[in-house]
Design an enzyme around this catalytic site. Structure first.
Site, PDB file in Angstrom:
ATOM      1  N   ASP A 107       0.603  -1.265   0.192  1.00 38.32           N
ATOM      2  CA  ASP A 107       0.115  -0.016   0.308  1.00 38.32           C
ATOM      3  C   ASP A 107       1.187   0.801  -0.011  1.00 38.32           C
ATOM      4  O   ASP A 107       1.990   1.307   0.938  1.00 38.32           O
ATOM      5  CB  ASP A 107      -1.341   0.087   1.227  1.00 38.32           C
ATOM      6  CG  ASP A 107      -1.884  -1.276   1.737  1.00 38.32           C
ATOM      7  OD1 ASP A 107      -1.221  -1.750   1.828  1.00 38.32           O
ATOM      8  OD2 ASP A 107      -2.868  -1.259   1.020  1.00 38.32           O
ATOM      9  N   LYS A 108       0.307   1.743  -0.422  1.00 37.05           N
ATOM     10  CA  LYS A 108       1.420   3.989  -0.659  1.00 37.05           C
ATOM     11  C   LYS A 108       0.957   4.703   0.949  1.00 37.05           C
ATOM     12  O   LYS A 108       1.276   4.710   1.252  1.00 37.05           O
ATOM     13  CB  LYS A 108       0.166   4.693  -1.462  1.00 37.05           C
ATOM     14  CG  LYS A 108       1.154   5.521  -1.753  1.00 37.05           C
ATOM     15  CD  LYS A 108       0.410   6.758  -3.293  1.00 37.05           C
ATOM     16  CE  LYS A 108       1.095   7.641  -2.728  1.00 37.05           C
ATOM     17  NZ  LYS A 108       0.352   9.210  -3.976  1.00 37.05           N
TER      18      LYS A 108
END
Length: 340
Positions: free
Chosen positions: A75-76
Site C-alpha cells: 500500500d502507498k
C-alpha cells in the site's frame, strides 16, 4: 459489486484510515540462504508505492527498474516493510543510499533474485476508531470465529479503483470495443476482469453457504482444492475434516486458458463466471483463507482498538475488516477518521 460474508450479523460502525501511523504492513518473507550473488534488502517505506520505491533505488544505482526484484506490491498510504533484491555488486554503493521516505533496515544474501509471489504472507497492524467497549468485545469474538471458520478471500475494493470504472474498461477491451496499445495496461485490465468474476462467483458461494450451512463455507462435489504444499486436486469425496483442520482449501477460478475447472455441482456454479475464450492464462485462487496471530489492544479512554493479524499472500486486510464489520468499505469512505 457487493461482498457478502458468512455471518450476516449487525453492522459494527468503526472507522479506519490508511496512513503512515494507523495502517502498518510488514511482509513475511520466505527463507533466504544467507549467501549467493544477490543482496536482499529489508526496506521500510512511508507513503510511497512499491513502484516509487523501486524507481528511487533504480535511479540511485543507475540501473533499470527491471533489475530490482520484489515479491509483492504494498500500500502507498501506509508504513510498510518489504524485501527487494539487487545484484550483490551494488552492496557497497547502497551504503550511501538516503531517501526521506525509504530506509534500509538490514540486508542478507540469496542465490537468486526475489520473484513476484516469493513471500509467505503479510502482517498487519491497524487502528480502528470509534469503537465502544461493547463493540471491542464483539470485534474480538468475530475475529476469533473468522479465524476458525475461514474468511472469504475476495479481492478488496482497492483492486478495482475508486469508482470501479476499470471493470467496464476491461469488459470493453475483451469484447473488442476498446483498443489499448499499452501492454501493462492490457495486463492490468485482464486481471481486473478475472478478479471481478472471481468475486461474483465467491459471492454466490458465500450466500449459498449462509443459507444452507449455518455460516460455514459449504463444500460442493467437484470442488478443486489446494493443499498446504501448493498442489491442486479434486477428491472423490468431500474432504470436510481436512478443510476444518485447515489442511486444504477450496479454490475459485480466475478464468483463462490452461487451468483446471471445477466439475459436478461446483462446476455448474463456476461456469456462470467463466470465460473460456479468454486467451490469457487462468489460475485458481483460494476461496477461503484463515487469519492467524490475531491480537487486539483496546485503548478505552480513546475508543481506539488496534488489531494485528497475519494473512496469506494475495489477501486483503480490508476484506477481513469488512467481514468483522459486516459492511462493505469503499475508497471514498476512508478519507477521514470522522466519516461513517
Amino acid at each position: 459489486m457487493n461482498r457478502e460474508y458468512l455471518e450476516n450479523k449487525n453492522t459494527i460502525h468503526f472507522q479506519f484510515e490508511q496512513n503512515k501511523e494507523d495502517f502498518i504492513v510488514d511482509e513475511i518473507p520466505l527463507a533466504f540462504k544467507g549467501n549467493g550473488n544477490f543482496a536482499i534488502l529489508h526496506v521500510k517505506k512511508v507513503e510511497l508505492t512499491t513502484w516509487d520505491m523501486i524507481a528511487a533505488f533504480a535511479e540511485f544505482l543507475n540501473i533499470s527498474a527491471e533489475k530490482i526484484g520484489y515479491a509483492g506490491l504494498k500500500d502507498k498510504h501506509a508504513t510498510t516493510t518489504q524485501y527487494i533484491s539487487v545484484e550483490a555488486k551494488y552492496e557497497k554503493q547502497l551504503k550511501r543510499f538516503k531517501h526521506p521516505q525509504i530506509k534500509i533496515l538490514n540486508s542478507t544474501r540469496h542465490t537468486h533474485s526475489i520473484r513476484m509471489g516469493d513471500l509467505a504472507g503479510n502482517h498487519f497492524s491497524i487502528n480502528l476508531f470509534g469503537v465502544s467497549p461493547i463493540e471491542a468485545g464483539q470485534i474480538e469474538k468475530r475475529a476469533a470465529k473468522i479465524a476458525k471458520n475461514g474468511l472469504p478471500n475476495y479481492f478488496g475494493y482497492q483492486r478495482f479503483g475508486r469508482d470501479e470504472d476499470s471493470i467496464e474498461q476491461a469488459r470493453e477491451m475483451i469484447a473488442g470495443e476498446l483498443h489499448i496499445n499499452d501492454a501493462k495496461l492490457k495486463k492490468f485490465l485482464i486481471s481486473i476482469y478475472q478478479s471481478y468474476y472471481f468475486n461474483e462467483w465467491l459471492h454466490e458461494r458465500v450466500v449459498l453457504s449462509r443459507n444452507k450451512n449455518e455460516g460455514k463455507f459449504l463444500l460442493l462435489e467437484g470442488d478443486i482444492y489446494l493443499t498446504q504444499d501448493g498442489k491442486l486436486f479434486t477428491p472423490k469425496n468431500i474432504v470436510q475434516k481436512d478443510f476444518e483442520a485447515h489442511k486444504v482449501v477450496p479454490t475459485g477460478l480466475l478464468c483463462g486458458r490452461d487451468v483446471y475447472r471445477a466439475r459436478a455441482k461446483a462446476g455448474e456454479i463456476e461456469a456462470k463466471y467463466d470465460d473460456a475464450f479468454l486467451y490469457d492464462k487462468g489460475l485458481r485462487r483460494e476461496a477461503v483463507i484463515f487469519p492467524t496471530d490475531i491480537k487486539l489492544d483496546y485503548k478505552n479512554n480513546f475508543d481506539i482498538l488496534n488489531i494485528s493479524f497475519m494473512l496469506p499472500k494475495g489477501s486483503y486486510a480490508t476484506v477481513f475488516l469488512e467481514a468483522i464489520a459486516n459492511n462493505n468499505f469503499r475508497a471514498k469512505r476512508l478519507t477521514s477518521k470522522t466519516t461513517k
